[in-house]
Design an enzyme around this catalytic site. Structure first.
Site, PDB file in Angstrom:
ATOM      1  N   GLY A  64      73.518  -7.921 -14.195  1.00 25.87           N
ATOM      2  CA  GLY A  64      73.237  -8.415 -15.607  1.00 25.87           C
ATOM      3  C   GLY A  64      71.818  -8.500 -15.735  1.00 25.87           C
ATOM      4  CB  THR A  67      65.582  -4.277 -19.611  1.00 27.22           C
ATOM      5  OG1 THR A  67      65.949  -3.765 -18.363  1.00 27.22           O
ATOM      6  CG2 THR A  67      64.195  -5.208 -19.791  1.00 27.22           C
ATOM      7  CB  THR A  69      74.528  -4.778 -18.429  1.00 27.02           C
ATOM      8  OG1 THR A  69      74.180  -5.952 -19.281  1.00 27.02           O
ATOM      9  CG2 THR A  69      75.623  -5.331 -17.416  1.00 27.02           C
ATOM     10  CD  GLU A 183      66.637 -10.441  -9.284  1.00 23.35           C
ATOM     11  OE1 GLU A 183      66.446 -11.623  -9.723  1.00 23.35           O
ATOM     12  OE2 GLU A 183      66.509  -9.683  -9.995  1.00 23.35           O
ATOM     13  CD  GLU A 210      63.760  -6.136  -8.355  1.00 24.48           C
ATOM     14  OE1 GLU A 210      63.888  -6.910  -7.556  1.00 24.48           O
ATOM     15  OE2 GLU A 210      64.399  -5.655  -9.228  1.00 24.48           O
ATOM     16  N   GLY A 212      60.303  -6.704 -12.150  1.00 23.71           N
ATOM     17  CA  GLY A 212      61.528  -6.191 -13.212  1.00 23.71           C
ATOM     18  C   GLY A 212      61.004  -6.630 -14.682  1.00 23.71           C
ATOM     19  CD  GLN A 217      63.101 -10.652  -8.466  1.00 24.58           C
ATOM     20  OE1 GLN A 217      62.734 -11.522  -9.631  1.00 24.58           O
ATOM     21  NE2 GLN A 217      63.226  -9.619  -8.696  1.00 24.58           N
TER      22      GLN A 217
HETATM   23  N1  LIG Z   1      58.401   3.009 -17.580  1.00 29.27           N
HETATM   24  C1  LIG Z   1      59.833   3.143 -17.297  1.00 29.27           C
HETATM   25  N2  LIG Z   1      60.154   1.882 -17.312  1.00 29.27           N
HETATM   26  C2  LIG Z   1      61.488   1.733 -17.133  1.00 29.27           C
HETATM   27  C3  LIG Z   1      62.337   2.763 -16.695  1.00 29.27           C
HETATM   28  N3  LIG Z   1      63.548   2.335 -16.517  1.00 29.27           N
HETATM   29  C4  LIG Z   1      63.597   1.006 -16.638  1.00 29.27           C
HETATM   30  N4  LIG Z   1      62.441   0.681 -16.775  1.00 29.27           N
HETATM   31  C5  LIG Z   1      61.758  -0.673 -16.779  1.00 29.27           C
HETATM   32  O1  LIG Z   1      61.799  -1.015 -15.507  1.00 29.27           O
HETATM   33  C6  LIG Z   1      62.315  -2.527 -15.595  1.00 29.27           C
HETATM   34  C7  LIG Z   1      63.635  -2.397 -14.707  1.00 29.27           C
HETATM   35  O2  LIG Z   1      63.800  -3.258 -13.704  1.00 29.27           O
HETATM   36  P1  LIG Z   1      64.892  -4.010 -13.691  1.00 29.27           P
HETATM   37  O3  LIG Z   1      64.969  -4.958 -12.655  1.00 29.27           O
HETATM   38  O4  LIG Z   1      66.058  -2.799 -13.663  1.00 29.27           O
HETATM   39  O5  LIG Z   1      64.826  -4.617 -14.904  1.00 29.27           O
HETATM   40  P2  LIG Z   1      66.204  -5.959 -15.439  1.00 29.27           P
HETATM   41  O6  LIG Z   1      67.038  -6.096 -14.290  1.00 29.27           O
HETATM   42  O7  LIG Z   1      66.465  -5.337 -16.806  1.00 29.27           O
HETATM   43  O8  LIG Z   1      65.159  -7.021 -15.535  1.00 29.27           O
HETATM   44  P3  LIG Z   1      65.362  -8.349 -14.725  1.00 29.27           P
HETATM   45  O9  LIG Z   1      66.390  -9.337 -15.128  1.00 29.27           O
HETATM   46  O10 LIG Z   1      63.890  -8.952 -14.593  1.00 29.27           O
HETATM   47  O11 LIG Z   1      65.415  -7.713 -13.226  1.00 29.27           O
HETATM   48  C8  LIG Z   1      62.589  -3.013 -16.971  1.00 29.27           C
HETATM   49  O12 LIG Z   1      61.333  -3.529 -17.363  1.00 29.27           O
HETATM   50  C9  LIG Z   1      62.624  -1.677 -17.627  1.00 29.27           C
HETATM   51  O13 LIG Z   1      62.019  -1.774 -18.853  1.00 29.27           O
HETATM   52  C10 LIG Z   1      61.834   4.204 -16.920  1.00 29.27           C
HETATM   53  O14 LIG Z   1      62.426   5.316 -16.841  1.00 29.27           O
HETATM   54  N5  LIG Z   1      60.350   4.101 -17.312  1.00 29.27           N
HETATM   55 CA   LIG Z   2      66.646  -6.620 -12.146  1.00 29.52          CA
END
Ligand SMILES: Nc1nc2c(ncn2[C@@H]2O[C@H](COP(=O)(O)OP(=O)(O)OP(=O)(O)O)[C@@H](O)[C@H]2O)c(=O)[nH]1
Ligand SMILES: [Ca+2]
Length: 523
Positions: A64, A67, A69, A183, A210, A212, A217
């Site tokens: 979850g 951005t 799920t 995480e 990482e 996110g 992290q």
């Molecule tokens: N530029 C770009 N950003 C992406 C793409 N796919 C995902 N992202 C971004 O990369 C990040 C994905 O990291 P995640 O760890 O999946 O983000 P998340 O889990 O929704 O966020 P956290 O709860 O902070 O972990 C997010 O900021 C997304 O907006 C992509 O294809 N291009």
């Molecule tokens: Ca994440």
């Protein structure tokens, strides 16, 4: 007893004992022995080259994120009843839905509804007869961490309602918000699993950073003493890894970008002291010429979150954006109670070893077409060019990209340099960093690390007593060992029946030749 005519010249006048009139081995014993040996060989080949098909099991983790799920359906086999064999190249199926659970703060039922498509996907991927034993976990991260605990709980409770009736094995406590430290450790586990360094020398392991959406992290093995709040100890095999692990909430890229815009919009700090635009609410992290597209602002909550805060004037400038990002990252440094704090007032030992930089680090380096081993100086050059470019030209060059994504790359490049170089002090020419999102086709997703830890610790694979396993287990291994042992005993018995006779040889002076006679048994 017929002598053997041997022309072997004795090395001395001593007698040599060797075969005389070896007992004629009966043909039936030779046949029996050859059958026994070939049988033993066949069984060995069967057991070791055609092992019994291991049972395939499944596990499901729903990540979850802030951005989005995503559901991960993970298949694995259990070799010999104890050793888990993961195949993340073929045994992993994932699906993502947007927006993330935290977007449903005012509509918890909507959060639960957003899971239905994921659960349908899971039911398609797991054989129906295994649903009941397939554990499903919902593990939420920074997006929910940013919400009040009551709101978090309301969203989780609605999600539990659908997970209870999903058909999979679910317990109440399996839907939760995981800690940022967990995480980070999970991401470290999957990274070192993929690199093949998990279970080996701690000094050979690789750290992970990482970036996110809402949190960042940092997790790595450190030889330094660490306060318990930041130290995690995990055991693999007979190796204990003392890790530093911390999640910097609000430092994820999407949230950090929003925070910076608000700071700029409130005029909390000018991007660069003495800049001509000091009081003009300039946004140096957005390419000049950008004006918010009014249709964007009317879209769902994701666009609302990334809407361009009115009153700011786009004036892309990499170094000013980098300075603004650095000031934001250093906020709270005055409260540092340790020898030194790289980020805000948080403890962190000196970075040790190599690092993988994942998620947004990877997405941004990929956008600028940088190699995975690119240097921060390469990213800086790319960001300077992008930030200084006119927005209309950038849109024309990248027509396939969503405007919302394209808009982030000036900030992202400056933020990454401010984070990794200005704050964590990674040199601009440091080659220890790799910008990746997978290793050996294994996605560096913390959910896989959580799965590896959970399955291996449950299967007790690192401490199990293999003898106990085999005896306790009904796998073909046990049967084949008994069969082979019996055959070996049989072979030994036959051979003992066909023991090399003990013989002696004497030289008969009268006859002028050697005479071999058997010792002991009568013929
Ligand atoms: N530029 C770009 N950003 C992406 C793409 N796919 C995902 N992202 C971004 O990369 C990040 C994905 O990291 P995640 O760890 O999946 O983000 P998340 O889990 O929704 O966020 P956290 O709860 O902070 O972990 C997010 O900021 C997304 O907006 C992509 O294809 N291009
Ligand atoms: Ca994440």
């Amino acid at each position: 007893m017929d002598p053997i005519k041997l022309q072997i010249r004795p090395t001395s006048r001593s007698t040599a004992l060797f075969s005389r009139n070896p007992r004629q081995t009966k043909p039936s014993s030779i046949v029996a022995i050859s059958i026994a040996i070939s049988l033993a060989l066949v069984i060995s080949i069967y057991v070791f080259f055609f092992p019994a098909k291991d049972s395939t099991k499944y596990g499901i983790i729903i990540d979850g994120g802030s951005t989005g799920t995503r559901i991960h359906v993970l298949g694995y086999s259990v070799e010999g009843g104890k050793k888990p064999v993961f195949d993340f190249k073929r045994g992993l199926e994932s699906l993502r839905v947007n927006p993330g659970l935290s977007s449903y703060a005012e509509d918890p039922e909507g959060a639960a509804d957003s899971l239905s498509e994921l659960l349908e996907f899971g039911r398609r991927k797991v054989p129906r007869n295994l649903w009941g034993e397939t554990e499903i976990r919902l593990m939420a991260t920074a997006g929910l961490r940013l919400l009040d605990v009551e709101v978090q709980e309301r969203i989780l409770e609605e999600c539990r309602k659908v997970l209870r009736v999903s058909g999979f094995k679910f317990r109440e406590e399996w839907a939760s918000v995981i800690t940022g430290s967990d995480e980070g450790v999970y991401a470290w586990v999957v990274a070192n699993y993929a690199l093949g360094t998990l279970g080996g020398n701690p000094l050979q392991t690789t750290g992970i950073i990482e970036l996110g959406g809402a949190s960042a992290q940092v997790t790595f093995f450190s030889s330094e003493p660490m306060p318990s709040d930041f130290s995690r100890s995990i055991k693999f095999g007979n190796i204990t890894y003392n890790l530093y692990s911390h999640s910097f909430l609000h430092f994820g890229q999407n949230v950090a970008h929003e925070s910076l815009r608000e700071l700029l919009s409130n005029g909390d700090f000018s991007p660069a002291a003495g800049s001509l635009h000091k009081k003009m609410d300039i946004d140096p992290c957005t390419p000049k010429g950008y004006l918010p597209d009014s249709s964007m602002l009317s879209l769902g909550s994701v666009a609302e979150k990334s809407k361009y805060i009115s009153g700011l004037q786009a004036r892309g400038n990499f170094s000013e954006c980098r300075s603004a990002a650095q000031m934001m990252l250093q906020k709270g440094k005055e409260k540092c109670s340790y020898d030194r704090c790289y980020l805000g007032s948080v403890f962190m030992p000196k970075l040790q070893g190599n690092f993988l930089a994942t998620e947004n680090f990877f997405h941004t380096s990929k956008f600028f077409r940088l190699h995975e081993k690119a240097l921060l100086s390469d990213l800086m050059v790319a960001g300077q060019r992008f930030c200084g470019e006119d927005w209309a030209k950038l849109k024309k060059q990248h027509q396939s990209l969503y405007e919302e994504d394209l808009l982030r790359y000036c900030f992202s490049s400056a933020y990454i340099v401010a984070l990794l170089h200005d704050s964590l002090e990674i040199a601009l020419d440091d080659e220890r960093i790799s910008f990746v999102n997978q290793v050996e086709n294994i996605p560096l997703d913390w959910a896989l690390g959580a799965f590896i830890l959970h399955i291996t610790s449950n299967l007790d694979v690192w401490k199990h007593d293999w003898i106990t396993t085999i005896i306790k287990d009904d796998s073909p291994t046990l049967l084949s060992i008994i069969a082979i042992s019996a055959l070996l005993v049989l072979i030994a018995w036959f051979i003992s029946k066909w023991r090399k006779p003990q013989l002696k040889t004497v030289y008969d002076l009268e006859k002028g030749r050697y005479i071999v006679t058997r010792i002991g048994r009568s013929s």
